[in-house]
Each structure stands twice: as structure tokens, then as C-alpha cells.
Design a protein around this motif. Structure first.
Motif, PDB file in Angstrom:
ATOM      1  N   ALA A 184       0.501  -1.335   0.008  1.00  0.00           N
ATOM      2  CA  ALA A 184       0.061  -0.213  -0.211  1.00  0.00           C
ATOM      3  C   ALA A 184       1.187   1.529   0.028  1.00  0.00           C
ATOM      4  N   PHE A 185      -0.024   1.848  -0.437  1.00  0.00           N
ATOM      5  CA  PHE A 185       0.938   3.347  -0.466  1.00  0.00           C
ATOM      6  C   PHE A 185       0.264   4.106  -0.908  1.00  0.00           C
ATOM      7  N   GLY A 205      -4.059  -4.887  -2.899  1.00  0.00           N
ATOM      8  CA  GLY A 205      -4.731  -6.636  -2.928  1.00  0.00           C
ATOM      9  C   GLY A 205      -5.562  -6.344  -1.465  1.00  0.00           C
ATOM     10  N   ILE A 206      -5.619  -7.246  -0.901  1.00  0.00           N
ATOM     11  CA  ILE A 206      -6.781  -7.715   0.366  1.00  0.00           C
ATOM     12  C   ILE A 206      -5.914  -8.691   1.072  1.00  0.00           C
ATOM     13  N   ASP A 207      -5.605  -8.353   2.255  1.00  0.00           N
ATOM     14  CA  ASP A 207      -4.687  -8.895   2.887  1.00  0.00           C
ATOM     15  C   ASP A 207      -3.649  -9.126   3.073  1.00  0.00           C
ATOM     16  N   ALA A 221      -3.167 -16.341  -6.417  1.00  0.00           N
ATOM     17  CA  ALA A 221      -2.583 -17.748  -6.283  1.00  0.00           C
ATOM     18  C   ALA A 221      -1.428 -17.907  -4.424  1.00  0.00           C
ATOM     19  N   ALA A 222      -1.614 -17.040  -4.069  1.00  0.00           N
ATOM     20  CA  ALA A 222      -0.728 -16.924  -2.505  1.00  0.00           C
ATOM     21  C   ALA A 222      -2.675 -17.214  -1.568  1.00  0.00           C
ATOM     22  N   GLY A 223      -3.873 -16.944  -2.089  1.00  0.00           N
ATOM     23  CA  GLY A 223      -4.920 -16.834  -1.447  1.00  0.00           C
ATOM     24  C   GLY A 223      -5.457 -15.665  -1.167  1.00  0.00           C
ATOM     25  N   LYS A 224      -4.858 -14.576  -1.810  1.00  0.00           N
ATOM     26  CA  LYS A 224      -5.152 -13.070  -1.278  1.00  0.00           C
ATOM     27  C   LYS A 224      -6.192 -12.617  -2.990  1.00  0.00           C
ATOM     28  N   SER A 225      -7.179 -11.808  -2.493  1.00  0.00           N
ATOM     29  CA  SER A 225      -7.839 -10.653  -3.574  1.00  0.00           C
ATOM     30  C   SER A 225      -6.892  -9.961  -3.805  1.00  0.00           C
ATOM     31  N   PRO A 226      -6.609 -10.055  -5.164  1.00  0.00           N
ATOM     32  CA  PRO A 226      -5.757  -8.965  -6.244  1.00  0.00           C
ATOM     33  C   PRO A 226      -6.837  -7.114  -6.341  1.00  0.00           C
TER      34      PRO A 226
END
Length: 149
Positions: free
Chosen positions: A58-59, A74-76, A111-116
Motif C-alpha cells: 500500500a501507499f 490487494g486485500i490482506d 495464487a497465494a490465496g489473497k484478493s488482488p
């Protein structure tokens, strides 16, 4: 008036579609979100200004009028501990709209299971402060997302 442009290429979606109540309920401010293209890319500055906060995920860039724009990649994604993200700027840097700030791969985030899904938020703005809000359709990095008065 501040014009905020997209930091990413993808599809605009309403903040209400973001799977995090902090964003979907506009707790940090109104805005929109980008569902980014699933390819490695660079998140760019949505306004001319100073980078006041910079993390891999984030920025925040604050323009000359004091408007702070948060882009959350992304989220989380904080849980990824910076893996897959490359910082291209530093806190305190003066940047111009369209300047690259973070390189990342939304497909790897997914792919890491997070929402983009990536919120673009007018920090601490009133709900009526934004106009010409884009909440649907294809956008390219640099396309206008909203005006902030």
C-alpha cells in the motif's frame, strides 16, 4: 479540484465489492477499486505529490492541496510480508502522476490465496466530495477515476 487517476490497469469495480469492511463500508474514505490485470505490472502514482506512506502492499500520495490518496494493492496482502512486491520509490519522495511506485504480480497474490482487488481511496473525504466516480469498465493506469473537491 484534484483529479485522481488509476494506479493500475484492469477493471473498475465499486468499493462495496471489496472483501474487507474497512474499504467496502468506506471507513477510511470513499473511492473505487481496481480488479487488476493478472500479469506482472507496476502500480503508479494516482496524483502528483509526496509519498507519505509506502509499504509493499500500500501507499499514500498527498497532493499540493492536502488530498491524500491511498492505493491498497490487494486485500490482506500485508500477510505476504512483502514477498512478490518491489518498492520503486521511498517515503518522502516527490512523485508525478504515473510514476511507478510498486512492482507486483496480481496473479501471484491470487495464487497465494489473497484478493488482488485494489482499493483507491480519498482519505478522510466526505461521501459527497467525489464526482465523476468510475466504478465499472476497463481502465488503464493513468485513466481518470474520480474528481475530488
Amino acid at each position: 479540484m484534484t483529479t485522481v487517476t488509476s494506479p493500475l490497469t484492469g477493471k473498475a469495480v465499486p468499493l462495496t465489492a471489496v472483501p474487507d469492511p474497512v474499504f467496502s463500508q468506506a471507513m477510511v474514505g470513499p473511492g473505487t477499486a481496481i480488479d487488476p490485470d493478472r500479469a506482472p505490472g507496476t502500480a503508479v502514482a494516482p496524483v502528483d505529490g509526496v509519498v507519505v506512506s509506502l509499504h509493499p502492499y500500500a501507499f499514500v500520495v498527498v497532493d499540493a492541496g492536502g488530498h491524500g490518496v491511498l492505493t491498497h494493492l490487494g486485500i490482506d496482502t500485508v500477510q505476504l510480508n512483502g514477498e512478490g512486491f518491489e518498492l520503486l520509490a521511498h517515503k518522502g519522495d516527490r512523485v508525478i502522476r504515473g510514476q511507478g511506485l510498486v512492482r507486483w504480480d496480481p496473479a501471484a497474490v491470487e495464487a497465494a490465496g489473497k484478493s488482488p482487488l485494489s482499493p483507491v481511496v480519498a482519505l478522510e473525504a466526505g461521501a459527497r466530495a467525489l464526482s465523476a466516480l468510475v466504478e465499472s469498465g476497463a481502465v488503464r493506469a493513468g485513466d481518470k477515476l474520480f474528481d475530488w473537491s
